[in-house]
Design a protein around this motif. Structure first.
Motif, PDB file in Angstrom:
ATOM      1  N   LYS A  27      13.762  50.516  37.589  1.00  0.00           N
ATOM      2  CA  LYS A  27      15.019  49.824  37.835  1.00  0.00           C
ATOM      3  C   LYS A  27      15.960  49.983  36.646  1.00  0.00           C
ATOM      4  N   LEU A  28      15.397  49.915  35.438  1.00  0.00           N
ATOM      5  CA  LEU A  28      16.223  50.085  34.247  1.00  0.00           C
ATOM      6  C   LEU A  28      16.825  51.490  34.207  1.00  0.00           C
ATOM      7  N   LEU A  29      16.037  52.456  34.628  1.00  0.00           N
ATOM      8  CA  LEU A  29      16.480  53.851  34.533  1.00  0.00           C
ATOM      9  C   LEU A  29      17.467  54.216  35.629  1.00  0.00           C
ATOM     10  N   SER A  30      17.444  53.467  36.722  1.00  0.00           N
ATOM     11  CA  SER A  30      18.306  53.819  37.851  1.00  0.00           C
ATOM     12  C   SER A  30      19.519  52.908  37.932  1.00  0.00           C
ATOM     13  N   ASN A  31      19.748  52.152  36.875  1.00  0.00           N
ATOM     14  CA  ASN A  31      20.850  51.198  36.883  1.00  0.00           C
ATOM     15  C   ASN A  31      21.633  51.321  35.581  1.00  0.00           C
ATOM     16  N   VAL A  32      22.092  52.532  35.318  1.00  0.00           N
ATOM     17  CA  VAL A  32      22.829  52.820  34.097  1.00  0.00           C
ATOM     18  C   VAL A  32      24.268  53.158  34.461  1.00  0.00           C
ATOM     19  N   TRP A  33      25.191  52.513  33.782  1.00  0.00           N
ATOM     20  CA  TRP A  33      26.598  52.720  34.107  1.00  0.00           C
ATOM     21  C   TRP A  33      27.071  54.093  33.622  1.00  0.00           C
ATOM     22  N   CYS A  34      27.707  54.847  34.512  1.00  0.00           N
ATOM     23  CA  CYS A  34      28.333  56.109  34.121  1.00  0.00           C
ATOM     24  C   CYS A  34      29.844  55.923  34.202  1.00  0.00           C
ATOM     25  N   GLY A  35      30.514  56.124  33.068  1.00  0.00           N
ATOM     26  CA  GLY A  35      31.958  55.924  33.017  1.00  0.00           C
ATOM     27  C   GLY A  35      32.723  56.966  33.815  1.00  0.00           C
ATOM     28  N   CYS A  37      31.419  58.631  36.697  1.00  0.00           N
ATOM     29  CA  CYS A  37      31.174  58.352  38.124  1.00  0.00           C
ATOM     30  C   CYS A  37      31.716  56.982  38.509  1.00  0.00           C
ATOM     31  N   ARG A  38      31.865  56.119  37.512  1.00  0.00           N
ATOM     32  CA  ARG A  38      32.303  54.747  37.740  1.00  0.00           C
ATOM     33  C   ARG A  38      31.361  53.995  38.679  1.00  0.00           C
ATOM     34  N   GLU A  39      30.106  54.233  38.491  1.00  0.00           N
ATOM     35  CA  GLU A  39      29.107  53.460  39.218  1.00  0.00           C
ATOM     36  C   GLU A  39      27.777  53.563  38.485  1.00  0.00           C
ATOM     37  N   SER A  40      26.818  52.803  38.964  1.00  0.00           N
ATOM     38  CA  SER A  40      25.497  52.845  38.359  1.00  0.00           C
ATOM     39  C   SER A  40      24.774  54.096  38.828  1.00  0.00           C
ATOM     40  N   VAL A  41      24.186  54.776  37.886  1.00  0.00           N
ATOM     41  CA  VAL A  41      23.506  56.031  38.187  1.00  0.00           C
ATOM     42  C   VAL A  41      22.122  56.012  37.560  1.00  0.00           C
ATOM     43  N   THR A  42      21.376  57.050  37.822  1.00  0.00           N
ATOM     44  CA  THR A  42      20.075  57.219  37.188  1.00  0.00           C
ATOM     45  C   THR A  42      20.246  58.044  35.918  1.00  0.00           C
ATOM     46  N   ILE A  43      19.619  57.590  34.847  1.00  0.00           N
ATOM     47  CA  ILE A  43      19.671  58.327  33.588  1.00  0.00           C
ATOM     48  C   ILE A  43      18.547  59.367  33.587  1.00  0.00           C
ATOM     49  N   LEU A  57      18.523  53.768  25.070  1.00  0.00           N
ATOM     50  CA  LEU A  57      18.241  55.000  25.802  1.00  0.00           C
ATOM     51  C   LEU A  57      19.522  55.820  25.884  1.00  0.00           C
ATOM     52  N   VAL A  58      19.434  57.075  25.540  1.00  0.00           N
ATOM     53  CA  VAL A  58      20.580  57.968  25.607  1.00  0.00           C
ATOM     54  C   VAL A  58      20.172  59.181  26.425  1.00  0.00           C
ATOM     55  N   GLY A  59      20.993  59.520  27.412  1.00  0.00           N
ATOM     56  CA  GLY A  59      20.632  60.655  28.250  1.00  0.00           C
ATOM     57  C   GLY A  59      21.811  61.141  29.060  1.00  0.00           C
ATOM     58  N   LEU A  60      21.495  61.738  30.208  1.00  0.00           N
ATOM     59  CA  LEU A  60      22.519  62.329  31.054  1.00  0.00           C
ATOM     60  C   LEU A  60      22.541  61.650  32.412  1.00  0.00           C
ATOM     61  N   CYS A  61      23.750  61.506  32.938  1.00  0.00           N
ATOM     62  CA  CYS A  61      23.925  61.006  34.297  1.00  0.00           C
ATOM     63  C   CYS A  61      23.280  61.991  35.273  1.00  0.00           C
ATOM     64  N   ALA A  62      22.512  61.464  36.224  1.00  0.00           N
ATOM     65  CA  ALA A  62      21.842  62.334  37.190  1.00  0.00           C
ATOM     66  C   ALA A  62      22.843  62.976  38.145  1.00  0.00           C
ATOM     67  N   VAL A  63      24.031  62.408  38.249  1.00  0.00           N
ATOM     68  CA  VAL A  63      25.016  62.892  39.215  1.00  0.00           C
ATOM     69  C   VAL A  63      25.929  63.936  38.578  1.00  0.00           C
ATOM     70  N   VAL A  68      25.283  59.346  29.124  1.00  0.00           N
ATOM     71  CA  VAL A  68      25.237  57.916  29.415  1.00  0.00           C
ATOM     72  C   VAL A  68      24.226  57.278  28.472  1.00  0.00           C
ATOM     73  N   ALA A  69      24.359  55.987  28.297  1.00  0.00           N
ATOM     74  CA  ALA A  69      23.453  55.279  27.405  1.00  0.00           C
ATOM     75  C   ALA A  69      23.210  53.891  27.956  1.00  0.00           C
ATOM     76  N   ARG A  70      22.079  53.355  27.598  1.00  0.00           N
ATOM     77  CA  ARG A  70      21.774  51.998  28.017  1.00  0.00           C
ATOM     78  C   ARG A  70      21.019  51.298  26.901  1.00  0.00           C
ATOM     79  N   VAL A  71      21.442  50.097  26.612  1.00  0.00           N
ATOM     80  CA  VAL A  71      20.731  49.275  25.642  1.00  0.00           C
ATOM     81  C   VAL A  71      19.856  48.300  26.412  1.00  0.00           C
TER      82      VAL A  71
END
Ligand SMILES: [Zn+2]
Length: 75
Positions: A27-35, A37-43, A57-63, A68-71
């Motif tokens: 859930k944490l990995l699939s609920n990361v905001w992408c600026g 895409c302007r929606e929650s994406v998977t990192i 966590l720092v990574g790439l938007c799956a879309v 993208v990053a998540r604290v």
């Protein structure tokens, strides 16, 4: 959903990650905001580090592959 092929985490980040219940991790990995895409994406392709006591966590938007990053605040 494919879960991580275990990414590169610092030892401290690994400790915090391991402390998260396994069922919460997807859930944490699939609920990361992408600026972009302007929606929650998977990192994806993410790395983990600890910043001021929180897991970062720092990574790439799956879309769109933007950065993208998540604290994840430790309780
Ligand atoms: Zn995106």
């Amino acid at each position: 959903m494919p879960i991580e092929p275990l990414p590169s985490f610092t030892p401290q980040a690994r400790q915090l990650w391991d402390a998260i219940p396994a069922e919460h991790r997807p859930k944490l990995l699939s609920n990361v905001w992408c600026g972009k895409c302007r929606e929650s994406v998977t990192i994806t392709n993410f790395t983990g580090a600890v910043k001021r006591g929180d897991l970062l966590l720092v990574g790439l938007c799956a879309v769109c592959r933007s950065d993208v990053a998540r604290v994840i605040e430790s309780a």
